[in-house]
Design an enzyme around this catalytic site. Structure first.
Site, PDB file in Angstrom:
ATOM      1  N   GLU A   1     -11.081  -1.337   1.725  1.00  0.00           N
ATOM      2  CA  GLU A   1     -11.610  -0.914   3.023  1.00  0.00           C
ATOM      3  C   GLU A   1     -12.943  -1.560   3.385  1.00  0.00           C
ATOM      4  O   GLU A   1     -13.959  -0.883   3.580  1.00  0.00           O
ATOM      5  CB  GLU A   1     -11.714   0.613   3.071  1.00  0.00           C
TER       6      GLU A   1
ATOM      7  N   GLU B   1      -2.872   2.575   1.663  1.00  0.00           N
ATOM      8  CA  GLU B   1      -3.247   3.987   1.615  1.00  0.00           C
ATOM      9  C   GLU B   1      -2.672   4.693   2.826  1.00  0.00           C
ATOM     10  O   GLU B   1      -2.645   4.150   3.930  1.00  0.00           O
ATOM     11  CB  GLU B   1      -4.775   4.181   1.623  1.00  0.00           C
TER      12      GLU B   1
END
Length: 479
Positions: free
Chosen positions: A203, A310
């Site tokens: 991320e 995710e």
């Protein structure tokens, strides 16, 4: 419980071959298409507050616990935590569900100290190697995920960030250290087919959008000089939701999967139903699919594989709400199958918010930290799963000042209100609460500390059966 219909012995590490990218597919060495059905191992080598129970970020709570426990008891606690969190019974259980891959997040601090940059520590490699080997024995591939980097790659707790600033993108020193670490990881695992590939940065959130692509290109060359076989799984910018930076290349990087994260809003907020309304927007399967298509547009346009690194709802202990969250998850999994996407559900094990397995409510560990868990919930200290309902008397006046004085202020990445929440709830209130959390451990003996950490062992954990059965049925139906 392990399912006799899907025994862990159905495939072993000896049956695993290297994976590679062929057009829009991931394939094995026989050319067969592989759709990865996996989970993330959140909270293990990269601890997170909602997974493990502490307030704030990992480095700070470790520092406080060392002060309260002393070195011997501190080492006893974390050795047991790290040894017990993922072990043979966990791997066998995952294999019994049909899980074929595990994304393993890790913090750079296991491999390198800030006071001794570029001097790598064998302990981190040994622990990571143990997990890869254990999972591989049960036919499960690992995806190695650097979840927290020196300087922090995003603005939140899961990059072990004690602030709201991602300095990684501003300092070549931090970038040099990440390249150096990945060169060492590639050297260590280059001949291991039970490793599906490398996920170099979790991320990323580069505010300018100008640094991420040149850094990825530099990192790809460094890794490929050592290891040309393993797939690179590259997260998009802005928490793996924005792939516009990659359009500056004429073509995608070779043997690379671009990975999106796909948390659906009704599963992570206080929505009351699904299908239904969440924050003024109606969500049903079609809307969830549109979000998926928007987040994976780059992959579909460039003809590269789709891997959702995710996703997944959080759970509330309210049967009605949890039922609609499971329906949302079922819809997401069906959408992924229809579009040929691989996936890794977040997360495997925690203290009860999101995991397939969770620590027992009556465990000594949870009983010890219960008062701080209640305070965290009341003050909304955790970003993930927390609520601001108990601190509106603090936030409302701040919001009013900003609305009056700085109405156009919209800081990266999510705007004003989430920015204020980070500063007030997740940092300012977390700091004194972390002190109180650590005080709960003061004076524990090494045996006491080891016993508390043992709550995370498989035999001491509880299965979230409706979630496990949903995954088992979905995976079995796809065979």
């Amino acid at each position: 419980m392990l399912d006799d219909r899907l025994t862990p012995e159905r495939i072993t590490v000896n049956d695993l071959t290297f994976l590679t990218v062929r057009d829009s597919d991931i394939v094995d060495e026989t050319g067969s298409v592989v759709r990865l059905s996996g989970v993330g191992l959140g909270g293990w080598m990269n601890m997170e507050n909602f997974i493990s129970g502490y307030p704030g970020n990992e480095e700070r709570i470790r520092r406080l616990l060392l002060d309260r426990l002393g070195r011997e008891a501190y080492d006893a606690f974390f050795d047991e935590y790290l040894d017990g969190f993922i072990d043979e019974p966990d791997a066998a259980f995952l294999a019994s569900i049909g899980i074929d891959s595990v994304r393993i997040p890790f913090n750079y601090r296991h491999f390198e100290d800030d006071a001794r940059p570029f001097r790598l520590r064998e302990e981190g490699f040994a622990r990571l190697d143990r997990a890869v080997t254990t999972l591989g024995r049960h036919g499960i591939r690992s995806i190695l995920d650097l979840h927290a980097v020196p300087g922090r790659q995003n603005q939140h707790w899961h990059s072990d960030n004690p602030t709201h600033v991602a300095e990684f993108w501003n300092h070549p020193h931090f970038q040099d250290r990440v390249v150096h670490l990945w060169e060492a990881i590639a050297e260590r695992f280059k001949d291991r087919p039970e490793v599906a590939g490398y996920n170099p940065i979790n991320e990323p959130a580069d505010p300018s959008g100008d640094v991420i692509l040149p850094f990825y290109e530099r990192l790809e060359k460094a890794i490929r000089a050592i290891d040309h076989r393993h797939i690179l799984f590259l997260d998009g910018n802005k928490y793996s939701t924005d792939f516009s930076a990659f359009d500056r290349r004429s073509d995608p990087l070779p043997n690379t999967v671009y990975t999106a994260h796909d948390y659906a809003l009704p599963g992570i907020t206080s929505a009351s139903e699904y299908p239904g309304w969440t924050r003024g927007e109606y969500f049903d399967r079609a809307v969830v699919e549109q979000t998926f298509l928007r987040r994976t547009e780059y992959m579909r346009r460039t003809g590269t594989p789709i891997w959702i690194g995710e996703f997944g709802p959080v759970y509330t202990a309210d049967r009605t709400q949890d039922a609609f969250r499971l329906q949302l998850l079922r819809d997401q999994l069906d959408i992924y199958r229809e579009h040929g996407a691989s996936w890794a559900l977040w997360t495997y094990k925690d203290i009860g918010l999101q995991g397939l397995m969770h620590v027992r409510e009556d465990s000594e560990y949870l009983q010890t930290i219960r008062p701080e868990l209640e305070t965290k919930a009341r003050l909304g200290v955790d970003s993930w799963g927390g609520s601001d309902a108990g601190v509106r008397d603090i936030l409302d006046p701040i919001d009013a000042v900003f609305a009056r004085e700085f109405p156009d202020f919209a800081p990266y990445p999510w705007g004003r209100q989430p920015h204020v929440a980070v500063l007030v709830r997740h940092i300012l209130l977390a700091e004194p609460l972390a002190e109180r959390f650590a005080d709960r451990f003061r004076g524990l003996s090494p045996d006491d500390a080891r016993r508390l950490a043992g709550a995370f062992r498989f035999g001491n954990s509880v299965e979230r059966t409706p979630l496990v059965e949903l995954l088992r049925e979905h995976i079995a139906a796809g065979r």
